[in-house]
Motif scaffolding. Structure first.
Motif, PDB file in Angstrom:
ATOM      1  N   VAL A  42       0.848  -1.185   0.000  1.00  0.00           N
ATOM      2  CA  VAL A  42       0.000   0.000   0.000  1.00  0.00           C
ATOM      3  C   VAL A  42       0.891   1.244   0.000  1.00  0.00           C
ATOM      4  CG1 VAL A  42      -1.803   1.289   1.212  1.00  0.00           C
ATOM      5  CG2 VAL A  42      -1.829  -1.221   1.230  1.00  0.00           C
ATOM      6  N   THR A  43       0.704   2.112  -0.970  1.00  0.00           N
ATOM      7  CA  THR A  43       1.513   3.321  -1.112  1.00  0.00           C
ATOM      8  C   THR A  43       0.758   4.511  -0.545  1.00  0.00           C
ATOM      9  OG1 THR A  43       2.526   2.454  -3.135  1.00  0.00           O
ATOM     10  CG2 THR A  43       2.711   4.819  -2.747  1.00  0.00           C
ATOM     11  N   VAL A  44       1.399   5.267   0.337  1.00  0.00           N
ATOM     12  CA  VAL A  44       0.766   6.419   0.993  1.00  0.00           C
ATOM     13  C   VAL A  44       1.480   7.698   0.559  1.00  0.00           C
ATOM     14  CG1 VAL A  44       0.146   7.502   3.179  1.00  0.00           C
ATOM     15  CG2 VAL A  44       0.105   5.000   2.963  1.00  0.00           C
ATOM     16  N   THR A  45       0.712   8.658   0.086  1.00  0.00           N
ATOM     17  CA  THR A  45       1.223   9.959  -0.337  1.00  0.00           C
ATOM     18  C   THR A  45       0.568  11.057   0.483  1.00  0.00           C
ATOM     19  OG1 THR A  45       1.649   9.255  -2.624  1.00  0.00           O
ATOM     20  CG2 THR A  45       1.345  11.611  -2.253  1.00  0.00           C
ATOM     21  N   THR A  46       1.369  11.979   0.991  1.00  0.00           N
ATOM     22  CA  THR A  46       0.864  13.143   1.722  1.00  0.00           C
ATOM     23  C   THR A  46       1.199  14.388   0.922  1.00  0.00           C
ATOM     24  OG1 THR A  46       1.293  12.026   3.831  1.00  0.00           O
ATOM     25  CG2 THR A  46       0.909  14.408   3.903  1.00  0.00           C
ATOM     26  N   VAL A  47       0.194  15.210   0.662  1.00  0.00           N
ATOM     27  CA  VAL A  47       0.435  16.457  -0.062  1.00  0.00           C
ATOM     28  C   VAL A  47       0.136  17.642   0.859  1.00  0.00           C
ATOM     29  CG1 VAL A  47       0.042  15.517  -2.361  1.00  0.00           C
ATOM     30  CG2 VAL A  47      -1.896  16.415  -1.062  1.00  0.00           C
ATOM     31  N   CYS A  48       0.923  18.696   0.695  1.00  0.00           N
ATOM     32  CA  CYS A  48       0.807  19.886   1.540  1.00  0.00           C
ATOM     33  C   CYS A  48       0.618  21.115   0.661  1.00  0.00           C
ATOM     34  CB  CYS A  48       2.057  20.039   2.406  1.00  0.00           C
ATOM     35  SG  CYS A  48       2.312  18.673   3.564  1.00  0.00           S
ATOM     36  N   PRO A  49      -0.621  21.431   0.291  1.00  0.00           N
ATOM     37  CA  PRO A  49      -0.857  22.613  -0.536  1.00  0.00           C
ATOM     38  C   PRO A  49      -0.752  23.899   0.278  1.00  0.00           C
ATOM     39  CG  PRO A  49      -2.702  21.032  -0.617  1.00  0.00           C
ATOM     40  CD  PRO A  49      -1.848  20.681   0.546  1.00  0.00           C
ATOM     41  N   GLY A  50      -0.455  24.984  -0.426  1.00  0.00           N
ATOM     42  CA  GLY A  50      -0.592  26.309   0.158  1.00  0.00           C
ATOM     43  C   GLY A  50      -2.009  26.802  -0.085  1.00  0.00           C
ATOM     44  N   LEU A  51      -2.190  28.119  -0.078  1.00  0.00           N
ATOM     45  CA  LEU A  51      -3.507  28.688  -0.332  1.00  0.00           C
ATOM     46  C   LEU A  51      -3.950  28.395  -1.760  1.00  0.00           C
ATOM     47  CD1 LEU A  51      -3.138  32.155   1.432  1.00  0.00           C
ATOM     48  CD2 LEU A  51      -4.616  30.262   2.154  1.00  0.00           C
ATOM     49  N   MET A  52      -5.220  28.024  -1.904  1.00  0.00           N
ATOM     50  CA  MET A  52      -5.778  27.697  -3.214  1.00  0.00           C
ATOM     51  C   MET A  52      -7.083  28.446  -3.416  1.00  0.00           C
ATOM     52  SD  MET A  52      -5.248  23.573  -2.981  1.00  0.00           S
ATOM     53  CE  MET A  52      -5.818  23.602  -1.265  1.00  0.00           C
ATOM     54  N   ARG A  53      -7.341  28.817  -4.647  1.00  0.00           N
ATOM     55  CA  ARG A  53      -8.593  29.521  -4.963  1.00  0.00           C
ATOM     56  C   ARG A  53      -9.695  28.482  -5.202  1.00  0.00           C
ATOM     57  NH1 ARG A  53      -4.788  32.122  -7.996  1.00  0.00           N
ATOM     58  NH2 ARG A  53      -5.608  31.443 -10.025  1.00  0.00           N
ATOM     59  N   THR A  54     -10.267  27.998  -4.097  1.00  0.00           N
ATOM     60  CA  THR A  54     -11.306  26.975  -4.158  1.00  0.00           C
ATOM     61  C   THR A  54     -12.701  27.528  -3.858  1.00  0.00           C
ATOM     62  OG1 THR A  54     -11.090  26.395  -1.813  1.00  0.00           O
ATOM     63  CG2 THR A  54      -9.646  25.237  -3.372  1.00  0.00           C
ATOM     64  N   GLY A  55     -12.778  28.785  -3.428  1.00  0.00           N
ATOM     65  CA  GLY A  55     -14.057  29.347  -3.029  1.00  0.00           C
ATOM     66  C   GLY A  55     -14.517  28.910  -1.659  1.00  0.00           C
TER      67      GLY A  55
ATOM     68  N   MET B 240       4.969  19.185  -1.739  1.00  0.00           N
ATOM     69  CA  MET B 240       4.490  20.534  -1.481  1.00  0.00           C
ATOM     70  C   MET B 240       3.814  21.017  -2.754  1.00  0.00           C
ATOM     71  SD  MET B 240       5.506  20.785   1.617  1.00  0.00           S
ATOM     72  CE  MET B 240       4.955  22.471   1.904  1.00  0.00           C
ATOM     73  N   ILE B 241       2.635  21.604  -2.616  1.00  0.00           N
ATOM     74  CA  ILE B 241       1.849  22.018  -3.779  1.00  0.00           C
ATOM     75  C   ILE B 241       1.782  23.543  -3.817  1.00  0.00           C
ATOM     76  CG2 ILE B 241      -0.344  21.814  -4.972  1.00  0.00           C
ATOM     77  CD1 ILE B 241       1.148  19.158  -4.679  1.00  0.00           C
ATOM     78  N   GLY B 242       2.443  24.118  -4.818  1.00  0.00           N
ATOM     79  CA  GLY B 242       2.446  25.570  -4.970  1.00  0.00           C
ATOM     80  C   GLY B 242       3.757  26.185  -4.523  1.00  0.00           C
ATOM     81  N   GLY B 243       4.200  27.206  -5.280  1.00  0.00           N
ATOM     82  CA  GLY B 243       5.462  27.860  -4.968  1.00  0.00           C
ATOM     83  C   GLY B 243       5.516  28.483  -3.585  1.00  0.00           C
ATOM     84  N   PRO B 244       4.505  29.254  -3.147  1.00  0.00           N
ATOM     85  CA  PRO B 244       4.545  29.834  -1.805  1.00  0.00           C
ATOM     86  C   PRO B 244       4.654  28.785  -0.703  1.00  0.00           C
ATOM     87  CG  PRO B 244       2.909  30.956  -3.136  1.00  0.00           C
ATOM     88  CD  PRO B 244       3.368  29.779  -3.943  1.00  0.00           C
ATOM     89  N   ALA B 245       3.975  27.643  -0.878  1.00  0.00           N
ATOM     90  CA  ALA B 245       4.064  26.577   0.118  1.00  0.00           C
ATOM     91  C   ALA B 245       5.482  26.035   0.199  1.00  0.00           C
ATOM     92  CB  ALA B 245       3.087  25.455  -0.206  1.00  0.00           C
ATOM     93  N   LEU B 246       6.084  25.797  -0.958  1.00  0.00           N
ATOM     94  CA  LEU B 246       7.452  25.299  -0.990  1.00  0.00           C
ATOM     95  C   LEU B 246       8.426  26.310  -0.395  1.00  0.00           C
ATOM     96  CD1 LEU B 246       9.430  23.104  -1.871  1.00  0.00           C
ATOM     97  CD2 LEU B 246       9.493  24.175  -4.135  1.00  0.00           C
ATOM     98  N   LEU B 247       8.215  27.586  -0.700  1.00  0.00           N
ATOM     99  CA  LEU B 247       9.088  28.637  -0.188  1.00  0.00           C
ATOM    100  C   LEU B 247       9.004  28.730   1.334  1.00  0.00           C
ATOM    101  CD1 LEU B 247      11.000  30.992  -0.865  1.00  0.00           C
ATOM    102  CD2 LEU B 247       8.968  32.460  -1.040  1.00  0.00           C
ATOM    103  N   LEU B 248       7.777  28.684   1.880  1.00  0.00           N
ATOM    104  CA  LEU B 248       7.607  28.783   3.327  1.00  0.00           C
ATOM    105  C   LEU B 248       8.199  27.575   4.032  1.00  0.00           C
ATOM    106  CD1 LEU B 248       6.482  30.358   5.706  1.00  0.00           C
ATOM    107  CD2 LEU B 248       4.255  29.270   5.306  1.00  0.00           C
ATOM    108  N   ARG B 249       7.975  26.401   3.488  1.00  0.00           N
ATOM    109  CA  ARG B 249       8.532  25.186   4.074  1.00  0.00           C
ATOM    110  C   ARG B 249      10.066  25.229   4.035  1.00  0.00           C
ATOM    111  NH1 ARG B 249       8.939  19.594   2.121  1.00  0.00           N
ATOM    112  NH2 ARG B 249       9.955  18.431   3.774  1.00  0.00           N
TER     113      ARG B 249
END
Length: 334
Positions: free
Chosen positions: A200-213, A263-272
């Protein structure tokens, strides 16, 4: 004999590239994928992306009317979709979801995206607030993995945990949220290590702010209108935020590749990266930024973002477009 640092770095980079090239990717055509929080926001964007790759979808959320709206759209585009209305903060809900999802057979991919956002000063947060977000961000995915694990073992399946950059760097006025997202990152790392030998493969993603409404679905505390105006504005700035469709595409790519973490998104990667390279400086900057945020409110009473809209937030064209596109115009939470 000590090897030069440049040689070691080059060898490491080549090893990483080779690992990515040889790592098996997932073909999602015909696979049964369950998405929590799948009726709106990022969950709906993920459903569209996964349906476009040929997956059969089970969407889970609290509100059946929102689920049916999302399912009708996806079915109109040829997707095979079923829906399950369930409150994942209840321990019994995992078994309820398993029974309802069985119509599509064993599960191939479990996507935990359901979330609860609380924004406001720590002075107005209570222990109950911390418990509420821990239930949805940590205990709900744990229960679902435990419930579906026999199926995931049989199918050599995958788990995708949608965490947040807030699970890497704690941000002022989002303390309960960050605590629970740190827990979800730890859960993802632990599950990956424990379940790899079982296929079983487990992936964790960490997005920054997203325009989801989804800002209007946030629980707001403190000075409600000022707090919400700041949060909703930041959540829709073009440079600071990532379009939800693009975020969904990158998240599904990480799932398909079988990444441990992304990490999802440039700002998220930069902050991390800032946190990893200069933790003291990052902490000082965040402490300074807190001085410019709205102060505590007179009570700990929560309000839904949709209840404290102002002309400033209502007339934001990016926010309005995202709310319409991602089924966020209602008032209930996922």
């Amino acid at each position: 004999m000590r090897l030069p640092k440049r040689l070691l770095l080059t060898a490491g980079a080549l090893a990483l590239a080779g690992r990515r090239a040889l790592k098996p990717t997932a073909d999602l055509r015909g696979k049964h994928v369950l998405i929590t929080g799948g009726s709106r926001g990022l969950g709906l964007a993920l459903a569209r992306e996964l349906a476009g790759r040929g997956a059969r979808l089970t969407l889970v959320a609290r509100t059946r009317s929102d689920l049916e709206t999302a399912a009708a759209e996806l079915r109109a585009k040829g997707a095979e979709v079923q829906v399950v209305a369930a409150d994942l903060t209840w321990a019994e809900s995992a078994e309820q979801v398993r029974e309802a999802a069985a119509n599509f057979g064993d599960l191939d991919v479990l996507v935990h995206n359901a979330r609860l956002i609380q924004t406001g000063p720590l002075d107005n947060m209570t222990e109950e607030d911390f418990r509420d977000v821990m239930e949805i961000h940590a205990f709900a995915p744990l229960r679902l993995v435990q419930t579906f694990l026999p199926q995931l073992r049989r199918r050599q399946g995958r788990v995708l945990l949608v965490s947040s950059v807030g699970g890497k760097v704690a941000v002022p006025h989002l303390v309960p949220y960050s605590v629970s997202k740190f827990a979800s990152v730890g859960l993802g790392q632990g599950l990956r290590a424990e379940l790899a030998a079982q296929g079983v493969t487990v992936t964790t993603v960490c997005p920054g702010l997203m325009r989801t409404g989804s800002a209007r679905q946030a629980t707001v505390k403190g000075q409600h209108e000022r707090e919400y105006a700041l949060f909703a504005t930041l959540a829709n700035l073009p440079v600071l935020t990532l379009a939800a469709d693009e975020a969904a595409r990158r998240i599904v790519q990480a799932l398909v590749r079988g990444d441990a973490e992304a990490m999802i998104g440039g700002p998220a990667l930069l902050l991390r990266s800032a946190q990893a390279l200069a933790p003291q400086l990052t902490a000082d900057v965040l402490a300074l930024s807190h001085r410019f945020l709205p102060g505590p409110g007179a009570t700990d009473q929560p309000r839904l973002g949709a209840e404290v809209e102002t002309p400033l937030t209502e007339n934001n064209p990016l926010k309005r477009a995202a709310e319409e596109r991602y089924n966020e115009e209602g008032g209930a939470t996922n």
